[in-house]
Design a protein around this motif. Sequence first.
Motif, short mmCIF file in Angstrom:
data_model
loop_
_atom_site.label_atom_id
_atom_site.label_comp_id
_atom_site.label_asym_id
_atom_site.label_seq_id
_atom_site.Cartn_x
_atom_site.Cartn_y
_atom_site.Cartn_z
N ILE A 226 10.41 2.44 4.06
CA ILE A 226 9.30 1.77 4.75
C ILE A 226 8.44 1.08 3.70
N THR A 227 7.95 -0.11 4.03
CA THR A 227 6.95 -0.77 3.19
C THR A 227 5.78 -1.17 4.08
N ILE A 228 4.58 -0.81 3.69
CA ILE A 228 3.40 -1.19 4.45
C ILE A 228 2.47 -2.02 3.58
N GLU A 229 2.19 -3.23 4.03
CA GLU A 229 1.37 -4.17 3.26
C GLU A 229 -0.12 -4.01 3.60
N PRO A 230 -1.00 -4.48 2.71
CA PRO A 230 -2.44 -4.42 3.01
C PRO A 230 -2.80 -5.20 4.27
N GLY A 231 -3.82 -4.74 4.95
CA GLY A 231 -4.32 -5.45 6.13
C GLY A 231 -3.57 -5.14 7.41
N ARG A 232 -2.59 -4.21 7.34
CA ARG A 232 -1.80 -3.91 8.53
C ARG A 232 -2.25 -2.60 9.16
N ILE B 22 0.84 -1.20 0.00
CA ILE B 22 0.00 0.00 0.00
C ILE B 22 0.88 1.25 0.00
N LEU B 23 1.91 1.22 0.81
CA LEU B 23 2.80 2.39 0.90
C LEU B 23 4.25 1.93 0.85
N THR B 24 5.03 2.53 -0.04
CA THR B 24 6.46 2.26 -0.04
C THR B 24 7.24 3.57 -0.08
N CYS B 25 8.26 3.64 0.74
CA CYS B 25 9.17 4.78 0.73
C CYS B 25 10.56 4.24 0.47
N LYS B 26 11.26 4.87 -0.47
CA LYS B 26 12.64 4.45 -0.75
C LYS B 26 13.56 5.66 -0.68
N GLY B 27 14.47 5.62 0.26
CA GLY B 27 15.42 6.71 0.41
C GLY B 27 14.75 8.07 0.53
N LEU B 28 13.58 8.07 1.14
CA LEU B 28 12.78 9.29 1.21
C LEU B 28 13.39 10.31 2.17
N SER B 29 13.64 11.52 1.65
CA SER B 29 14.20 12.58 2.48
C SER B 29 13.43 13.87 2.26
N LYS B 30 13.33 14.64 3.33
CA LYS B 30 12.71 15.96 3.22
C LYS B 30 13.52 16.95 4.05
N ARG B 31 13.84 18.04 3.39
CA ARG B 31 14.65 19.05 4.05
C ARG B 31 13.87 20.36 4.05
N VAL C 102 6.66 1.52 13.81
CA VAL C 102 7.85 2.13 13.21
C VAL C 102 8.29 3.21 14.20
N PHE C 103 9.50 3.04 14.74
CA PHE C 103 10.05 4.07 15.62
C PHE C 103 10.82 5.05 14.75
N ILE C 104 10.50 6.33 14.91
CA ILE C 104 11.17 7.32 14.10
C ILE C 104 11.73 8.40 15.03
N ASN C 105 12.96 8.80 14.75
CA ASN C 105 13.59 9.83 15.57
C ASN C 105 14.50 10.68 14.71
N GLN C 106 14.40 11.99 14.85
CA GLN C 106 15.20 12.93 14.08
C GLN C 106 15.22 12.57 12.59
N GLY C 107 14.04 12.19 12.11
CA GLY C 107 13.90 11.93 10.68
C GLY C 107 14.38 10.57 10.22
N ARG C 108 14.83 9.73 11.13
CA ARG C 108 15.32 8.40 10.73
C ARG C 108 14.49 7.29 11.35
N VAL C 109 14.34 6.22 10.58
CA VAL C 109 13.65 5.04 11.12
C VAL C 109 14.62 4.28 12.00
N MET C 110 14.25 4.11 13.27
CA MET C 110 15.15 3.43 14.21
C MET C 110 14.80 1.97 14.37
#
Lengths: 130, 231
Positions: free
Chosen positions: B24-30, B3-12, B197-205
């Motif tokens: 991040i990859t999120i599958e259906p039903g989750r 349903i949702l995929t992020c690859k090397g996603l950055s925002k400044r 998904v734990f996220i901190n300072q813009g990074r997936v931990m």
Amino acid sequence: MKWQFSNDAPIYAQLIAQIKVGIVSGVFPPGERLPSVRDLATEAGVNPNTMQRALTELERDGLVYSQRTAGRFVTEDQTMIEAAKRGLAEGHIQTFLAAMHRLGYGREDVLSLLRQEREKEEMNHGDFDM
Amino acid sequence: MAILTCKGLSKRFGGTQALDQVDITIEPGRIVGLLGPNGSGKTTLIKLANGLLTPSQGEIRICGLAPGKESHACVSYLPERTAIPTWMSVTQLLDFYQDFYADFRRDAAEEMLAHLNIPPKQRIKQMSKGTREKVQLIMVMSRAAKLYLLDEPIGGVDPATRDYILSTIIGNYDPDAAVVISTHLIADVEKVLDDVVFINQGRVMLQASVDQIREEKDMSVDALFREVFKC
């Protein structure tokens, strides 16, 4: 049914234990149809996939069975329900003994404490009768 | 398909790196919890997913689509702040949603509103904060979307309202759709989630399932969060 969760065990494992208690105590009587996964999940306030996982495991153990279109049912096998009851009781006893052990009581001490407790209860009962 | 995929996603934002190489990859039903302290990038990620922001680098796909007109049709978004027009009555709001979204299940919304005893003629501005949050969540969950993005759905409401919101999310569960819930009230949402998904300072931990964390670490997600993000 009242659902309660602790922080130290996986949620699906806690669901399995609580559904077992429900079956043993007759909240879910033998042969009775269980509510749907969605309804059970909503009632318990848990993720439907987690509820599904718990039911699948109970199914594998044989305590519940599913009929293709009609849903899931509680087993009618009393021996199996008795065994589940025994299993739950043993679990409680292990926890209790571990707690007593931490307090420094040996097996014999525990047994004599239990006997004293029973005598106390019997005396209290006597009071009521008077 | 995911349903949702992020690859090397950055925002400044100027000198601030809000998101840094997120995969991040999120599958259906989750049902996925996006968990992190304030300012960790949760809202930025959600805004990128619904096209309110554009990536500085990397890519994000919803059902294989880049955020845009087609992806909007399958994303249902609950913003952090109440965004429904407050001058409208409940009936007008239902009309509004029906006009906008082809997948709006009006009967489902009406049923949930009736269950809460919210009169159709009542205006949004006459409602308490808690009721507004409930109405907005009902609107969002009444769409037959593929991805539900809920930004802090339980922040700032009382525990009973919190329970209602969470049971509405469970009650509308669709095995073909995914739900992303951003929050820092972890103890409350933990039981409802498949994955976190734990996220901190813009990074997936960390990315794991709730029961995996409980099994492997012998502690709740809430306890783990407190340990990981100890100040």
